[in-house]
Design a protein around this motif. Structure first.
Motif, PDB file in Angstrom:
ATOM      1  N   ILE A  17       5.672  -1.118  23.726  1.00  0.00           N
ATOM      2  CA  ILE A  17       5.096  -1.621  22.555  1.00  0.00           C
ATOM      3  C   ILE A  17       3.653  -1.056  23.561  1.00  0.00           C
ATOM      4  N   LEU A  18       3.341  -0.514  25.008  1.00  0.00           N
ATOM      5  CA  LEU A  18       2.659   0.100  25.640  1.00  0.00           C
ATOM      6  C   LEU A  18       1.960   1.013  24.870  1.00  0.00           C
ATOM      7  N   ALA A  19       3.474   2.331  24.967  1.00  0.00           N
ATOM      8  CA  ALA A  19       3.530   3.213  24.110  1.00  0.00           C
ATOM      9  C   ALA A  19       3.324   3.667  23.163  1.00  0.00           C
ATOM     10  N   ASN A  20       4.235   2.571  22.286  1.00  0.00           N
ATOM     11  CA  ASN A  20       3.838   3.547  20.958  1.00  0.00           C
ATOM     12  C   ASN A  20       2.455   2.659  20.149  1.00  0.00           C
ATOM     13  N   LEU A  21       1.122   0.934  20.939  1.00  0.00           N
ATOM     14  CA  LEU A  21      -0.159   1.405  20.603  1.00  0.00           C
ATOM     15  C   LEU A  21      -0.628   2.337  20.765  1.00  0.00           C
ATOM     16  N   PHE A  22      -0.295   2.996  21.808  1.00  0.00           N
ATOM     17  CA  PHE A  22      -0.903   4.120  22.603  1.00  0.00           C
ATOM     18  C   PHE A  22      -1.045   5.552  21.135  1.00  0.00           C
ATOM     19  N   LEU A  23       0.600   5.146  20.909  1.00  0.00           N
ATOM     20  CA  LEU A  23       0.790   6.687  19.974  1.00  0.00           C
ATOM     21  C   LEU A  23       0.223   6.188  18.197  1.00  0.00           C
ATOM     22  N   ALA A  24      -0.286   4.911  18.024  1.00  0.00           N
ATOM     23  CA  ALA A  24      -1.069   4.269  17.044  1.00  0.00           C
ATOM     24  C   ALA A  24      -2.323   4.943  16.516  1.00  0.00           C
ATOM     25  N   GLY A  25      -2.526   4.456  17.874  1.00  0.00           N
ATOM     26  CA  GLY A  25      -4.135   4.772  17.886  1.00  0.00           C
ATOM     27  C   GLY A  25      -4.571   6.419  17.965  1.00  0.00           C
ATOM     28  N   PHE A  26      -3.715   7.154  18.116  1.00  0.00           N
ATOM     29  CA  PHE A  26      -4.251   8.328  18.418  1.00  0.00           C
ATOM     30  C   PHE A  26      -3.745   9.327  16.760  1.00  0.00           C
TER      31      PHE A  26
END
Length: 109
Positions: A17-26
């Motif tokens: 979840i944390l990795a995907n949220l970071f990637l989504a924002g970027f």
């Protein structure tokens, strides 16, 4: 052993979840700045992956509930339900991506 399985699933899902949220924002930022539909849709894909992980956590927790009067064999089948929800979510994201990409091809900016 069942508790350890649940613990590993939850920990892995939280990291996802944390990795995907970071990637989504970027990716959303790059997509908006560059007006790139592919980056923007990839950000949406990461958001659906994060949501899938949340659904996985909820499903795992519910599936590991102890048997009760209404469910004497346990709640394990809820994992099938959560897998179905995730598959529908992925299908929806795919169709949305297809439609948005088609619009960009037919009407480029």
């Amino acid at each position: 052993m069942q508790e350890n399985r649940e613990k590993v699933i939850v920990q892995t899902s939280i990291i996802g979840i944390l990795a995907n949220l970071f990637l989504a924002g970027f990716k959303a930022g790059v997509g908006i700045l560059s007006n790139s539909i592919s980056f923007t849709l990839d950000a949406v894909n990461n958001l659906t992956d994060a949501l899938s992980s949340v659904i996985t956590i909820v499903g795992t927790r519910l599936a590991n509930k102890a048997p009760d009067r209404e469910h004497p064999l346990g709640h394990g089948r809820i994992e099938y339900l959560t897998a179905s929800i995730i598959s529908l979510l992925v299908l929806y994201a795919g169709f949305t991506s297809l439609i948005e990409s088609g619009k960009k091809i037919l009407h480029p900016e």
